[in-house]
Structures are given as C-alpha cells and as structure tokens.
Design a protein around this motif. Structure first.
Motif, mmCIF file in Angstrom:
data_model
loop_
_atom_site.group_PDB
_atom_site.id
_atom_site.type_symbol
_atom_site.label_atom_id
_atom_site.label_comp_id
_atom_site.label_asym_id
_atom_site.label_seq_id
_atom_site.Cartn_x
_atom_site.Cartn_y
_atom_site.Cartn_z
ATOM 1 N N ARG A 31 62.155 21.967 -32.051
ATOM 2 C CA ARG A 31 61.087 21.190 -32.671
ATOM 3 C C ARG A 31 61.045 19.764 -32.172
ATOM 4 O O ARG A 31 60.465 18.887 -32.805
ATOM 5 C CB ARG A 31 61.258 21.194 -34.194
ATOM 6 C CG ARG A 31 61.135 22.566 -34.820
ATOM 7 C CD ARG A 31 61.222 22.510 -36.321
ATOM 8 N NE ARG A 31 61.093 23.837 -36.918
ATOM 9 C CZ ARG A 31 61.087 24.050 -38.231
ATOM 10 N NH1 ARG A 31 61.190 23.038 -39.075
ATOM 11 N NH2 ARG A 31 60.969 25.282 -38.685
ATOM 12 N N LYS A 32 61.677 19.523 -31.013
ATOM 13 C CA LYS A 32 61.751 18.161 -30.496
ATOM 14 C C LYS A 32 60.964 18.052 -29.198
ATOM 15 O O LYS A 32 60.737 19.045 -28.507
ATOM 16 C CB LYS A 32 63.209 17.785 -30.228
ATOM 17 C CG LYS A 32 64.199 18.158 -31.310
ATOM 18 C CD LYS A 32 63.972 17.454 -32.597
ATOM 19 C CE LYS A 32 65.156 17.576 -33.563
ATOM 20 N NZ LYS A 32 65.549 18.924 -33.876
ATOM 21 N N CYS A 33 60.606 16.835 -28.850
ATOM 22 C CA CYS A 33 60.010 16.583 -27.542
ATOM 23 C C CYS A 33 61.116 16.600 -26.499
ATOM 24 O O CYS A 33 62.127 15.925 -26.642
ATOM 25 C CB CYS A 33 59.305 15.236 -27.553
ATOM 26 S SG CYS A 33 58.631 14.759 -25.945
ATOM 27 N N TYR A 52 56.245 19.861 -26.358
ATOM 28 C CA TYR A 52 56.367 19.622 -27.787
ATOM 29 C C TYR A 52 56.176 20.968 -28.459
ATOM 30 O O TYR A 52 55.048 21.343 -28.781
ATOM 31 C CB TYR A 52 55.315 18.612 -28.244
ATOM 32 C CG TYR A 52 55.654 17.944 -29.549
ATOM 33 C CD1 TYR A 52 55.282 18.525 -30.758
ATOM 34 C CD2 TYR A 52 56.339 16.742 -29.574
ATOM 35 C CE1 TYR A 52 55.602 17.921 -31.953
ATOM 36 C CE2 TYR A 52 56.656 16.124 -30.768
ATOM 37 C CZ TYR A 52 56.280 16.712 -31.962
ATOM 38 O OH TYR A 52 56.594 16.104 -33.148
ATOM 39 N N PRO A 53 57.253 21.717 -28.657
ATOM 40 C CA PRO A 53 57.137 23.117 -29.074
ATOM 41 C C PRO A 53 56.423 23.341 -30.400
ATOM 42 O O PRO A 53 55.715 24.334 -30.554
ATOM 43 C CB PRO A 53 58.601 23.573 -29.163
ATOM 44 C CG PRO A 53 59.361 22.627 -28.334
ATOM 45 C CD PRO A 53 58.645 21.325 -28.433
ATOM 46 N N GLN A 106 53.301 10.440 -28.385
ATOM 47 C CA GLN A 106 54.383 9.784 -27.661
ATOM 48 C C GLN A 106 54.966 10.723 -26.609
ATOM 49 O O GLN A 106 55.299 10.308 -25.495
ATOM 50 C CB GLN A 106 55.480 9.327 -28.628
ATOM 51 C CG GLN A 106 55.079 8.178 -29.526
ATOM 52 C CD GLN A 106 56.109 7.866 -30.578
ATOM 53 O OE1 GLN A 106 56.673 8.769 -31.212
ATOM 54 N NE2 GLN A 106 56.367 6.591 -30.803
ATOM 55 N N CYS A 107 55.077 11.963 -26.927
ATOM 56 C CA CYS A 107 55.648 12.946 -26.002
ATOM 57 C C CYS A 107 54.805 13.047 -24.736
ATOM 58 O O CYS A 107 55.353 13.156 -23.635
ATOM 59 C CB CYS A 107 55.730 14.298 -26.706
ATOM 60 S SG CYS A 107 56.711 15.548 -25.849
ATOM 61 N N GLU A 112 60.305 7.465 -19.823
ATOM 62 C CA GLU A 112 61.749 7.698 -19.896
ATOM 63 C C GLU A 112 62.410 6.859 -20.979
ATOM 64 O O GLU A 112 63.422 7.270 -21.529
ATOM 65 C CB GLU A 112 62.404 7.430 -18.549
ATOM 66 C CG GLU A 112 62.411 5.991 -18.115
ATOM 67 C CD GLU A 112 63.408 5.756 -16.989
ATOM 68 O OE1 GLU A 112 63.003 5.186 -15.980
ATOM 69 O OE2 GLU A 112 64.591 6.137 -17.127
ATOM 70 N N ASP A 113 61.849 5.688 -21.306
ATOM 71 C CA ASP A 113 62.501 4.835 -22.306
ATOM 72 C C ASP A 113 62.396 5.417 -23.710
ATOM 73 O O ASP A 113 63.017 4.890 -24.639
ATOM 74 C CB ASP A 113 61.943 3.415 -22.261
ATOM 75 C CG ASP A 113 60.470 3.330 -22.572
ATOM 76 O OD1 ASP A 113 59.966 2.200 -22.738
ATOM 77 O OD2 ASP A 113 59.801 4.381 -22.630
ATOM 78 N N GLN A 114 61.656 6.480 -23.880
ATOM 79 C CA GLN A 114 61.550 7.114 -25.189
ATOM 80 C C GLN A 114 62.619 8.176 -25.413
ATOM 81 O O GLN A 114 62.757 8.687 -26.513
ATOM 82 C CB GLN A 114 60.169 7.756 -25.345
ATOM 83 C CG GLN A 114 59.032 6.739 -25.407
ATOM 84 C CD GLN A 114 57.675 7.415 -25.461
ATOM 85 O OE1 GLN A 114 57.507 8.502 -24.920
ATOM 86 N NE2 GLN A 114 56.712 6.776 -26.084
#
Length: 128
Positions: A31-33, A52-53, A106-107, A112-114
C-alpha cells in the motif's frame, strides 16, 4: 529494519530486454509508493517509474514510457521493472526505493527526495 535488494542487472545489446527485481524485507510495500530510479555516469539520479498499488496507478518518466513497465508482487513483497527496447542511453545504475505516507500525486512526481529507503543498486549496461 527495511532492506531492499535489487537483482537482474547485466549487459545487453541495444534492442534487448532485462527484468529487474527488488526484494523488500522489514516493510510491506503493498500500500506504499515505490519506484525505480537510475543514475548514469556524470548525471544526477532520476526517477523513471513509480507505482501506487492502492490506486492501481503507475507513473513513468517520458524517457522510458512505452518501453518500461513497473509491477509489484504483493505476495512476495517484490517489485519488478521490465525494460524493453533498451538503448545505450539506458546504461546506468538502477535503484529501487520505497516510502510510506506519500499521496498518489506525490508518487507520480518521481522525486528521489521523497523516498527514504533505498537498495544498493544494480548495473545495467546497454551496448550498441
């Protein structure tokens, strides 16, 4: 402790294909990006694909759109990057990454900084 381990890199001729895998432990990616990044010699690391599942959404950089496909095997907690029609410009170190708490908007930014959890990278070399 979150660990990401990439595999599947190697050398291939232009026009060929490779499939990268990223095995994740200590963290559930369902459930994560999550995403794939790459860094060519002398260049900055760039985001090329994220997933983003929860929304069934995938996002791609223009440079790989239509050639690369990101996917996820939730049962194995593993990500994949299928790379087709490779060119010498795809030569780079490829990294997988993941981060909780990102929104779909956001995904899709491929920044990369995320991302705060990274693998060690796998080298892809494409010869002409």
């Amino acid at each position: 402790q979150v660990q990401l381990v990439e595999s599947g890199g190697g050398s291939v001729q232009a026009g060929g294909s490779l499939r990268l895998s990223c095995a994740v432990s200590g963290y559930t990616i369902s459930r994560k990006c999550s995403g794939w990044f790459r860094q060519a010699p002398g260049k900055e690391r760039e985001g090329i694909a994220t997933i983003y599942p929860s929304y069934g959404s995938t996002f791609y950089a223009d440079s790989v759109k239509g050639r690369f496909t990101i996917s996820q095997d939730n049962a194995k907690n593993t990500m994949h990057l299928q790379m087709n029609s490779l060119t010498p410009e795809d030569t780079a170190m490829y990294y997988c990454a993941t981060r909780s708490g990102l929104s779909p908007s956001q995904c899709r930014q491929l920044r990369e900084d995320q991302f705060d959890s990274w693998g060690q990278g796998t080298q892809v070399t494409v010869s002409s």
